[in-house]
Design an enzyme around this catalytic site. Structure first.
Site, PDB file in Angstrom:
ATOM      1  N   CYS A  55     -47.287  33.765 -13.134  1.00  0.00           N
ATOM      2  CA  CYS A  55     -46.459  32.611 -12.793  1.00  0.00           C
ATOM      3  C   CYS A  55     -45.162  33.033 -12.131  1.00  0.00           C
ATOM      4  O   CYS A  55     -44.598  34.087 -12.433  1.00  0.00           O
ATOM      5  CB  CYS A  55     -46.124  31.801 -14.045  1.00  0.00           C
ATOM      6  SG  CYS A  55     -47.523  30.916 -14.743  1.00  0.00           S
ATOM      7  N   LYS A  88     -53.571  31.858 -26.795  1.00  0.00           N
ATOM      8  CA  LYS A  88     -53.846  32.552 -25.533  1.00  0.00           C
ATOM      9  C   LYS A  88     -53.143  33.899 -25.485  1.00  0.00           C
ATOM     10  O   LYS A  88     -53.750  34.939 -25.189  1.00  0.00           O
ATOM     11  CB  LYS A  88     -53.373  31.695 -24.352  1.00  0.00           C
ATOM     12  CG  LYS A  88     -53.480  32.397 -22.993  1.00  0.00           C
ATOM     13  CD  LYS A  88     -52.896  31.558 -21.876  1.00  0.00           C
ATOM     14  CE  LYS A  88     -51.425  31.758 -21.730  1.00  0.00           C
ATOM     15  NZ  LYS A  88     -51.029  32.586 -20.587  1.00  0.00           N
ATOM     16  N   ASN A  89     -51.834  33.906 -25.776  1.00  0.00           N
ATOM     17  CA  ASN A  89     -51.066  35.141 -25.649  1.00  0.00           C
ATOM     18  C   ASN A  89     -51.517  36.195 -26.654  1.00  0.00           C
ATOM     19  O   ASN A  89     -51.433  37.398 -26.375  1.00  0.00           O
ATOM     20  CB  ASN A  89     -49.567  34.855 -25.809  1.00  0.00           C
ATOM     21  CG  ASN A  89     -48.996  34.110 -24.615  1.00  0.00           C
ATOM     22  OD1 ASN A  89     -49.594  34.100 -23.535  1.00  0.00           O
ATOM     23  ND2 ASN A  89     -47.849  33.482 -24.788  1.00  0.00           N
ATOM     24  N   ARG A 133     -39.441  39.413 -14.234  1.00  0.00           N
ATOM     25  CA  ARG A 133     -40.264  39.876 -15.348  1.00  0.00           C
ATOM     26  C   ARG A 133     -40.794  41.291 -15.087  1.00  0.00           C
ATOM     27  O   ARG A 133     -41.997  41.531 -15.045  1.00  0.00           O
ATOM     28  CB  ARG A 133     -41.419  38.908 -15.604  1.00  0.00           C
ATOM     29  CG  ARG A 133     -40.980  37.485 -15.810  1.00  0.00           C
ATOM     30  CD  ARG A 133     -42.139  36.510 -15.874  1.00  0.00           C
ATOM     31  NE  ARG A 133     -42.832  36.558 -17.137  1.00  0.00           N
ATOM     32  CZ  ARG A 133     -43.923  35.853 -17.414  1.00  0.00           C
ATOM     33  NH1 ARG A 133     -44.427  35.044 -16.511  1.00  0.00           N
ATOM     34  NH2 ARG A 133     -44.506  35.926 -18.576  1.00  0.00           N
ATOM     35  N   ARG A 179     -54.942  27.703 -17.270  1.00  0.00           N
ATOM     36  CA  ARG A 179     -54.680  29.059 -17.743  1.00  0.00           C
ATOM     37  C   ARG A 179     -54.257  29.061 -19.212  1.00  0.00           C
ATOM     38  O   ARG A 179     -54.391  30.078 -19.889  1.00  0.00           O
ATOM     39  CB  ARG A 179     -53.588  29.730 -16.899  1.00  0.00           C
ATOM     40  CG  ARG A 179     -53.989  30.034 -15.464  1.00  0.00           C
ATOM     41  CD  ARG A 179     -52.886  30.776 -14.735  1.00  0.00           C
ATOM     42  NE  ARG A 179     -52.402  31.872 -15.556  1.00  0.00           N
ATOM     43  CZ  ARG A 179     -51.113  32.132 -15.759  1.00  0.00           C
ATOM     44  NH1 ARG A 179     -50.192  31.382 -15.221  1.00  0.00           N
ATOM     45  NH2 ARG A 179     -50.754  33.144 -16.532  1.00  0.00           N
ATOM     46  N   ASP A 206     -41.430  29.243 -24.025  1.00  0.00           N
ATOM     47  CA  ASP A 206     -42.640  28.571 -23.562  1.00  0.00           C
ATOM     48  C   ASP A 206     -42.734  27.125 -24.028  1.00  0.00           C
ATOM     49  O   ASP A 206     -43.701  26.431 -23.702  1.00  0.00           O
ATOM     50  CB  ASP A 206     -43.882  29.342 -24.018  1.00  0.00           C
ATOM     51  CG  ASP A 206     -44.173  30.540 -23.126  1.00  0.00           C
ATOM     52  OD1 ASP A 206     -43.570  30.638 -22.044  1.00  0.00           O
ATOM     53  OD2 ASP A 206     -45.007  31.379 -23.511  1.00  0.00           O
TER      54      ASP A 206
END
Length: 422
Positions: free
Chosen positions: A118, A22-23, A123, A400, A308
């Protein structure tokens, strides 16, 4: 809202295919903005965040076509007719900020809303902006938007990140490909997603050296072309599914898995007594006898233990023999899953950025609530090993980042189902 219902059902056995990252995909997709020619991404994950990025790119005038059931993305930005990334789209996902560098590099101007995502800490995006300023960008923040311009185009420059930032490295790397002259990024992120992006950009004609190290050098070119590029396997999905047999017992082969993507994570699993073996098709993980051993974890930038995977690792430690200490050094406020695990009988003490987990023999099923993407899957993992039924609510976070989680776990013997909300 949908819920996931999990019932402890004993050891798991079988194979789980690992999707594209995903990233990585969310970073590769904005690279289309750098070129008028088509960019095709294969091995793309089918996730809601990918749809959000598609919507954002389409709002800028790019064309995005899903093929082969969404596993192939065909992108084209030959006719960009809008340079404003609107709040209504950007607020849904932090990765949206990654359109800033490519748009600015190609068009010389861009307006991008400050992002959402999120709730795992501040961040900030200041490192993205400072890196672009080092390439001559003129930036103005007003009314929640970044107004960026580079009237004569971006210029090569040197920027040293004060702290390692994956997203800022990606944004700066993309922008630098079209900057005039040479750009040097120091203390750059080293994650596999950075290497994957650099490989894709090189296929498009970029001149990049040092990706995967702390110093990346980019020689700007006048234009980039098209390319076809496979998305790297998702190391976070890989680590998550490797934890399923570690928690429940049994043996699962993660198809497409690679040790180099999760080396530090595998070292912690081995220390806990979980076997990880390379196979012809991926990685085989097994735990046959007794409880795992408690191990300490410190999250660090790659190649360290991934932040993560911290929530999922905590789920494993909840039933480990002994006491483990998990220290979160990447994001603040990332232990919101701990109170939910405690509802299932876990013994966890959180003090600031450190969580001390004393293992118990069994967790007990309970209704719990997902607070973010990784927390949601940690609660599902905990439910796999708990006595009775666990209901995980607010699983829109899950969609997601995890594709077909019920199907993938169900195929190896988990008792799991999704209950649609009203």
């Amino acid at each position: 809202m949908d819920s996931i219902v999990v019932t402890g059902n004993g050891p798991l056995k079988g194979q789980i295919p690992i999707a594209g990252a995903k990233n990585a995909c969310l970073t590769l997709m904005p690279a289309t903005l750098l070129s008028e020619e088509p960019l095709t991404l294969t091995n793309a994950p089918r996730l809601s965040d990918i749809k959000t990025m598609s919507t954002l790119l389409q709002s800028l005038g790019a064309e995005v076509t899903q093929m082969q059931g969404g596993k192939v993305l065909a992108l084209s930005s030959h006719a960009l007719d809008n340079h404003v990334a609107d709040y209504d789209i950007v607020r849904k996902m932090r990765a949206s900020i990654l359109v800033l560098g490519p748009m600015l590099a190609r068009a010389g101007h861009a307006v991008v809303s400050l992002p959402g995502g999120c709730a795992i800490g501040a961040r900030p995006v200041d490192l993205h902006l400072k890196a672009l300023e080092a390439m001559g960008a003129e930036l103005d923040l007003r009314e929640g938007y970044v107004h960026a311009k580079a009237p004569g185009g971006l210029r090569g420059g040197t920027f040293e990140f004060p702290i390692v930032s994956v997203g800022a490295t990606e944004n700066a790397l993309m922008a630098a490909t079209l900057a005039k002259g040479t750009t040097v990024l120091k203390n750059a992120a080293r994650e596999p997603e950075i290497v994957d992006l650099a490989q894709c950009l090189r296929r498009m004609g970029a001149q990049i050296e040092g990706a995967g190290t702390s110093t990346i050098t980019i020689q700007g070119v006048d234009r980039l072309g098209g390319a076809t590029h496979p998305v790297v396997p998702d190391r976070i999905e890989l680590g998550t599914y490797m934890l399923a047999p570690a928690i429940c017992g049994g043996e699962v082969e993660c198809l497409g898995g690679r040790i180099d993507l999760v080396q530090a994570f595998c070292e912690r699993l081995n220390a806990a007594g979980v076997s990880v073996e390379e196979t012809e098709h991926g990685l085989k993980v097994s735990r046959q006898n007794g409880r795992v051993r408690a191990v300490d974890v410190i999250t660090e930038p790659f190649p360290g233990f991934p932040t993560d995977l911290q929530a999922q690792m905590m789920a494993l430690m909840c039933t480990a023999e002994g006491t483990s200490v998990l220290e979160e050094r990447i994001f603040e406020n990332r232990f919101m899953h701990a109170p939910e695990l405690m509802r299932m009988g876990a013994r966890i003490d959180v003090q600031g950025g450190t969580a001390t987990v004393t293992g118990v023999e069994h967790l007990k099923g309970a209704p719990v609530m997902a607070t973010d993407l990784r927390a949601s899957v940690s609660l599902i993992l905990a439910g796999l090993a708990a006595e009775g039924e666990t209901v995980v609510n607010r699983v829109y976070h899950l969609d997601r980042g995890y594709e077909s989680v019920e199907e993938k776990l169900g195929n190896v013997g988990a008792k799991i189902e999704r209950i649609s909300g009203q």
